[in-house]
Design a protein around this motif. Structure first.
Motif, PDB file in Angstrom:
ATOM      1  N   VAL A 134       1.006  -1.463  -0.204  1.00 23.17           N
ATOM      2  CA  VAL A 134       0.116  -0.113   0.063  1.00 23.17           C
ATOM      3  C   VAL A 134       0.845   1.228   0.113  1.00 23.17           C
ATOM      4  N   SER A 135       2.276   1.245   0.196  1.00 21.85           N
ATOM      5  CA  SER A 135       3.463   2.336   0.208  1.00 21.85           C
ATOM      6  C   SER A 135       4.111   2.201  -0.572  1.00 21.85           C
ATOM      7  N   ASP A 136       4.026   0.824  -0.992  1.00 29.60           N
ATOM      8  CA  ASP A 136       5.557   0.541  -2.511  1.00 29.60           C
ATOM      9  C   ASP A 136       4.696   1.039  -3.642  1.00 29.60           C
ATOM     10  N   THR A 137       5.844   1.955  -4.223  1.00 23.22           N
ATOM     11  CA  THR A 137       5.456   2.429  -5.627  1.00 23.22           C
ATOM     12  C   THR A 137       6.508   1.102  -6.795  1.00 23.22           C
ATOM     13  N   ASP A 138       6.509   0.343  -5.569  1.00 25.69           N
ATOM     14  CA  ASP A 138       7.224  -0.940  -7.064  1.00 25.69           C
ATOM     15  C   ASP A 138       6.997  -1.671  -6.769  1.00 25.69           C
ATOM     16  N   ASP A 139       5.473  -2.344  -6.149  1.00 32.27           N
ATOM     17  CA  ASP A 139       5.378  -3.522  -4.597  1.00 32.27           C
ATOM     18  C   ASP A 139       5.882  -4.877  -5.589  1.00 32.27           C
ATOM     19  N   ASP A 140       6.110  -4.669  -7.139  1.00 34.18           N
ATOM     20  CA  ASP A 140       7.143  -6.390  -7.451  1.00 34.18           C
ATOM     21  C   ASP A 140       8.395  -6.132  -7.276  1.00 34.18           C
ATOM     22  N   GLY A 141       8.715  -5.080  -6.766  1.00 35.83           N
ATOM     23  CA  GLY A 141      10.177  -5.286  -6.888  1.00 35.83           C
ATOM     24  C   GLY A 141      10.741  -5.355  -8.477  1.00 35.83           C
ATOM     25  N   ASP A 142      10.143  -4.998  -8.854  1.00 35.51           N
ATOM     26  CA  ASP A 142      10.860  -5.972 -10.885  1.00 35.51           C
ATOM     27  C   ASP A 142      11.663  -4.588 -11.822  1.00 35.51           C
ATOM     28  N   GLY A 143      11.919  -3.175 -10.584  1.00 32.59           N
ATOM     29  CA  GLY A 143      11.900  -2.397 -11.450  1.00 32.59           C
ATOM     30  C   GLY A 143      11.412  -1.123 -12.273  1.00 32.59           C
ATOM     31  N   ILE A 144      10.127  -2.071 -12.211  1.00 36.71           N
ATOM     32  CA  ILE A 144       9.536  -1.399 -13.417  1.00 36.71           C
ATOM     33  C   ILE A 144       8.250  -0.566 -11.781  1.00 36.71           C
ATOM     34  N   PRO A 145       8.101   0.831 -11.874  1.00 31.52           N
ATOM     35  CA  PRO A 145       7.195   1.343 -10.904  1.00 31.52           C
ATOM     36  C   PRO A 145       5.682   0.568 -11.594  1.00 31.52           C
ATOM     37  N   THR A 146       5.431   0.381 -10.377  1.00 30.07           N
ATOM     38  CA  THR A 146       3.632   0.265 -10.338  1.00 30.07           C
ATOM     39  C   THR A 146       2.875   1.071 -11.164  1.00 30.07           C
ATOM     40  N   ALA A 147       2.965   2.398 -10.970  1.00 28.68           N
ATOM     41  CA  ALA A 147       2.468   2.906 -11.952  1.00 28.68           C
ATOM     42  C   ALA A 147       2.762   2.683 -13.666  1.00 28.68           C
ATOM     43  N   GLN A 148       3.116   2.690 -14.104  1.00 28.70           N
ATOM     44  CA  GLN A 148       4.324   2.013 -15.798  1.00 28.70           C
ATOM     45  C   GLN A 148       3.411   0.339 -15.395  1.00 28.70           C
ATOM     46  N   GLU A 149       3.158  -0.134 -14.568  1.00 28.16           N
ATOM     47  CA  GLU A 149       2.675  -1.537 -15.184  1.00 28.16           C
ATOM     48  C   GLU A 149       0.327  -2.453 -14.751  1.00 28.16           C
ATOM     49  N   ASN A 150       0.889  -0.646 -14.759  1.00 28.33           N
ATOM     50  CA  ASN A 150      -1.043  -0.970 -14.352  1.00 28.33           C
ATOM     51  C   ASN A 150      -1.385   0.038 -15.052  1.00 28.33           C
ATOM     52  N   VAL A 152      -4.973   1.825 -14.497  1.00 26.31           N
ATOM     53  CA  VAL A 152      -6.140   2.280 -13.786  1.00 26.31           C
ATOM     54  C   VAL A 152      -6.476   3.345 -14.290  1.00 26.31           C
ATOM     55  N   ILE A 153      -7.531   3.300 -14.926  1.00 31.16           N
ATOM     56  CA  ILE A 153      -8.182   4.730 -14.937  1.00 31.16           C
ATOM     57  C   ILE A 153      -9.343   4.928 -14.547  1.00 31.16           C
ATOM     58  N   GLY A 154      -8.363   6.208 -14.123  1.00 33.19           N
ATOM     59  CA  GLY A 154      -9.645   7.202 -12.617  1.00 33.19           C
ATOM     60  C   GLY A 154      -9.661   6.205 -11.656  1.00 33.19           C
ATOM     61  N   THR A 155     -11.615   5.377 -11.610  1.00 31.38           N
ATOM     62  CA  THR A 155     -11.739   4.812 -10.407  1.00 31.38           C
ATOM     63  C   THR A 155     -12.221   3.489 -10.465  1.00 31.38           C
ATOM     64  N   THR A 156     -11.446   3.223 -11.982  1.00 38.57           N
ATOM     65  CA  THR A 156     -12.235   1.749 -13.215  1.00 38.57           C
ATOM     66  C   THR A 156     -10.468   1.035 -13.115  1.00 38.57           C
ATOM     67  N   GLU A 157     -11.166   0.213 -12.529  1.00 35.29           N
ATOM     68  CA  GLU A 157      -9.618  -1.210 -12.250  1.00 35.29           C
ATOM     69  C   GLU A 157     -10.303  -2.385 -13.692  1.00 35.29           C
ATOM     70  N   VAL A 158      -8.888  -1.428 -14.519  1.00 34.76           N
ATOM     71  CA  VAL A 158      -8.359  -2.560 -15.367  1.00 34.76           C
ATOM     72  C   VAL A 158      -7.371  -2.935 -15.069  1.00 34.76           C
ATOM     73  N   LEU A 159      -7.087  -3.869 -14.875  1.00 31.32           N
ATOM     74  CA  LEU A 159      -5.352  -4.604 -14.365  1.00 31.32           C
ATOM     75  C   LEU A 159      -4.934  -4.830 -15.479  1.00 31.32           C
ATOM     76  N   GLN A 160      -3.707  -4.152 -15.686  1.00 30.71           N
ATOM     77  CA  GLN A 160      -2.872  -5.103 -17.088  1.00 30.71           C
ATOM     78  C   GLN A 160      -2.162  -6.376 -16.372  1.00 30.71           C
ATOM     79  N   ASP A 161      -2.849  -7.655 -17.449  1.00 33.92           N
ATOM     80  CA  ASP A 161      -1.324  -8.514 -16.346  1.00 33.92           C
ATOM     81  C   ASP A 161      -1.577  -9.237 -18.416  1.00 33.92           C
ATOM     82  N   THR A 162      -0.121  -8.914 -18.376  1.00 31.69           N
ATOM     83  CA  THR A 162       0.007  -9.411 -20.369  1.00 31.69           C
ATOM     84  C   THR A 162       0.183 -10.711 -20.746  1.00 31.69           C
ATOM     85  N   ASP A 163       0.735 -11.883 -19.411  1.00 29.28           N
ATOM     86  CA  ASP A 163       0.354 -13.213 -20.163  1.00 29.28           C
ATOM     87  C   ASP A 163      -0.733 -14.172 -19.492  1.00 29.28           C
TER      88      ASP A 163
END
Length: 285
Positions: A134-150, A152-163
């Motif tokens: 909840v306080s981590d800007t890179d939740d999975d620690g993969d070097g890509i900020p969460t904001a660039q891996e997700n 979410v448009i406004g309050t709409t949940e559209v979670l990116q799941d590439t694989d």
């Protein structure tokens, strides 16, 4: 050259010119019409499925399957944020922390990583870095900020799941499931605007011998991948799907390639055959 041979050659040349045209016309008249009239309803359908889970908003607007104060229209039936076996739309605690979703504001985002708190666990530390998600800007620690891996448009949940492994990219250390950790795939090897961590090195959609992460035209339709995707804020790739068949445009050939060259080759073969017949006729004489 005998008059009969000359006639045979003339006929063959005529075939060479007319066959491609005739076949092309036949293809034009027999092929399904371009989906111009269907474009409007297709786009309408995609717009009215807010959470992009395949269920139209009209069927979800008044439902809240898990009674968590978030309507199904905003909760995907595909994504399982906390990997507990329950899709978010039927999970009363979407992120699996100690706080039920109903008690977490849909608009609150403590770490400003585009993932609202109800999807960002306040008890889990996915990358074991000592900072709760909840306080981590890179939740999975993969070097890509969460904001660039997700996404979410406004309050709409559209979670990116590439694989498509039901683990959203911001919690997945190998987003494209190609065996190379996301942290090692920050570059864009083929310059098609899609970073390597979203393009597998083991999948070759157009079977041209180049894996997608090295192919500037992933579907081999003559239109560069970079012209078939749209980049939105935070560097997140929005997969454009013009005909709404769940296959993004950059992975689906446009089906506009002309088949005329095939029939040119056919006509050429007929010409060669007729010439051979002509030569045999002359030898008999």
């Amino acid at each position: 050259m005998s008059s009969k041979s000359a006639i045979v050659i003339i006929i063959a040349l005529s075939l060479l010119v007319t066959i491609p045209t005739r076949f092309a016309k036949a293809l034009t008249t027999e092929s399904p019409p371009a989906p111009t009239t269907e474009a409007a309803p297709v786009m309408e359908t995609s717009v009215t499925d807010t959470d992009m889970d395949g269920v139209p908003d009209s069927e979800e607007a008044t439902k809240d399957s898990d009674s968590d104060a978030i309507p199904d229209i905003l909760e995907s039936n595909i994504i399982d944020s906390d990997s507990d076996g329950l899709a978010n739309n039927v999970d009363p605690n979407d992120d699996g922390d100690l706080t039920p979703t109903s008690e977490e504001s849909i608009s609150t985002d403590t770490d400003h990583d585009t993932v609202p708190n109800y999807l960002d666990s306040s008890s889990a530390d996915t990358d074991h870095d000592g900072i709760l998600n909840v306080s981590d800007t890179d939740d999975d620690g993969d070097g890509i900020p969460t904001a660039q891996e997700n996404d979410v448009i406004g309050t709409t949940e559209v979670l990116q799941d590439t694989d498509h492994d039901k683990i959203p990219d911001f919690l997945d250390t190998d987003d494209d499931n190609d065996g190379i950790p996301t942290i090692d795939e920050k570059k864009d090897s083929d310059g098609d605007t899609i970073p390597d961590f979203r393009e597998s090195n083991s999948i070759d959609h157009d079977k041209d011998g180049l894996p997608d992460n090295l192919d500037a035209d992933d579907d081999g339709d003559g239109i560069p991948t970079k012209d078939e995707v749209k980049i939105i804020k935070n560097g997140v790739v929005l997969e454009v799907d013009t005909n709404d068949d769940l296959i993004p445009d950059y992975l689906e050939p446009n089906n506009k390639t002309s088949n005329t060259p095939i029939y040119v080759a056919l006509a050429t073969s007929i010409l060669a055959l007729l010439l051979m017949m002509s030569q045999k006729t002359r030898k008999k004489k």
